[in-house]
Design an enzyme around this catalytic site. Structure first.
Site, mmCIF file in Angstrom:
data_model
loop_
_atom_site.group_PDB
_atom_site.id
_atom_site.type_symbol
_atom_site.label_atom_id
_atom_site.label_comp_id
_atom_site.label_asym_id
_atom_site.label_seq_id
_atom_site.Cartn_x
_atom_site.Cartn_y
_atom_site.Cartn_z
ATOM 1 C CG ASP A 229 -1.717 1.157 0.838
ATOM 2 O OD1 ASP A 229 -1.813 1.913 0.136
ATOM 3 O OD2 ASP A 229 -2.332 1.104 2.432
ATOM 4 N N GLY B 121 2.823 5.522 14.043
ATOM 5 C CA GLY B 121 2.637 6.421 14.656
ATOM 6 C C GLY B 121 3.646 6.848 16.434
ATOM 7 C CG LEU B 122 4.656 9.424 19.145
ATOM 8 C CD1 LEU B 122 4.671 10.599 19.505
ATOM 9 C CD2 LEU B 122 5.972 9.071 18.915
#
Length: 302
Positions: free
Chosen positions: A55, A190-191
């Site tokens: 993707d 992310g985080l």
């Protein structure tokens, strides 16, 4: 897709070899069907297969800042740009002896090279460029976390957590998988704020819950109240701490510090609060600010 074409896509070099054998047999007068497509055609087929299996919405054009040991930084920038389709917006190193190599590489990506061993300059550059991913050292991991940017460690100095307890090569087919996992997962996760938000109010894992192995009836013990700072005895050689206002304790947190504290995952937030208050108590700090919070973190991370 025919089986022969699939094999050519997965093993283009083998396809080239088979195609060469087929041409030799044909020149020798041997009759037979032509071999699978080789050369550029097989490589194009392989690229199409990869494109369709990945993707690209979280890969193509992502802005990446690369910093670290010069050889690692140059190689990482090349892989990020040529193999993963990232846009290199910053490139630098703390290895001044490799300044020429970094400048030449930075010229390829049209960016200004950053050659410094001052982490504050690196932090300022990351804040200025606002990349979507940082590839750097353990110092850049802290910088990126403070700025809310995903980061992957690619170079020393590193932390023990950056060495996985598994076979993780950096070259070959398996090395490509390791690089992909290491660099792309931070972009996707992310985080991990979505996980923190998901479990923030969970009956078992919320901030006030006791350890799950103790059962649902267990209650987390109340935090010890902060004690007033003791003043040094008259004549003491130690420097006196900062004087506290009457009735004030080190448990006084500024609004900004409280907000920053809530960014710490709930399952370690209590420890972070206690360590920070102990740090402030030892130094006679009347009000805990964001600077106090990070100073305490640096102190207990030694």
């Amino acid at each position: 897709m025919a089986a022969a074409h699939l094999r050519a896509a997965l093993h283009p070099r083998r396809a080239d070899r088979h195609a060469g054998h087929a041409r030799v047999h044909h020149r020798g007068g041997h009759a037979g069907r032509p071999g699978p497509a080789g050369g550029a055609g097989a490589r194009d087929l392989a690229r199409q297969l990869v494109r369709r299996s990945v993707d690209s919405t979280y890969l193509t054009g992502k802005r990446v800042f690369v910093f670290g040991d010069a050889t690692h930084a140059v190689a990482a920038a090349r892989v990020a740009s040529s193999e993963l389709g990232f846009q290199v917006v910053g490139l630098g190193t703390y290895s001044r002896e490799f300044g020429r190599e970094i400048r030449e590489a930075a010229r390829l990506y049209g960016v200004e090279p950053l050659i410094t061993d001052d982490y504050l300059e690196v932090e300022a550059k990351v804040a200025e460029l606002q990349p979507e991913l940082v590839l750097g050292t353990q110092m850049e991991r802290h910088i990126a976390k403070r700025l809310g940017v995903p980061c992957a460690v690619i170079s020393a100095p590193v932390h023990v957590q950056d060495f996985p307890a598994r076979y993780s090569p950096q070259m070959g087919f398996e090395g490509a998988n390791v690089l992909f996992d290491t660099w792309v997962h931070p972009l996707m996760m992310g985080l991990e704020e979505h996980l923190l938000n998901m479990f923030r109010d969970d009956f078992e894992f919320h901030e006030g819950a006791a350890a799950s192995h103790l059962g649902s009836a267990a209650v987390r013990p109340a935090a010890m109240p902060a004690q007033p700072v003791e003043q040094p005895l008259p004549g003491s050689a130690a420097a006196p701490p900062v004087a506290l206002a009457p009735g004030a304790t080190v448990s006084t947190w500024s609004a900004d510090a409280e907000q920053e504290l809530r960014k710490i995952p709930f399952f370690v937030r209590g420890k972070a609060r206690r360590n920070t208050e102990r740090f402030a108590l030892d130094r006679g700090v009347p009000v805990i600010t964001i600077e106090t919070l990070y100073d305490a973190k640096a102190h207990y991370s030694r």
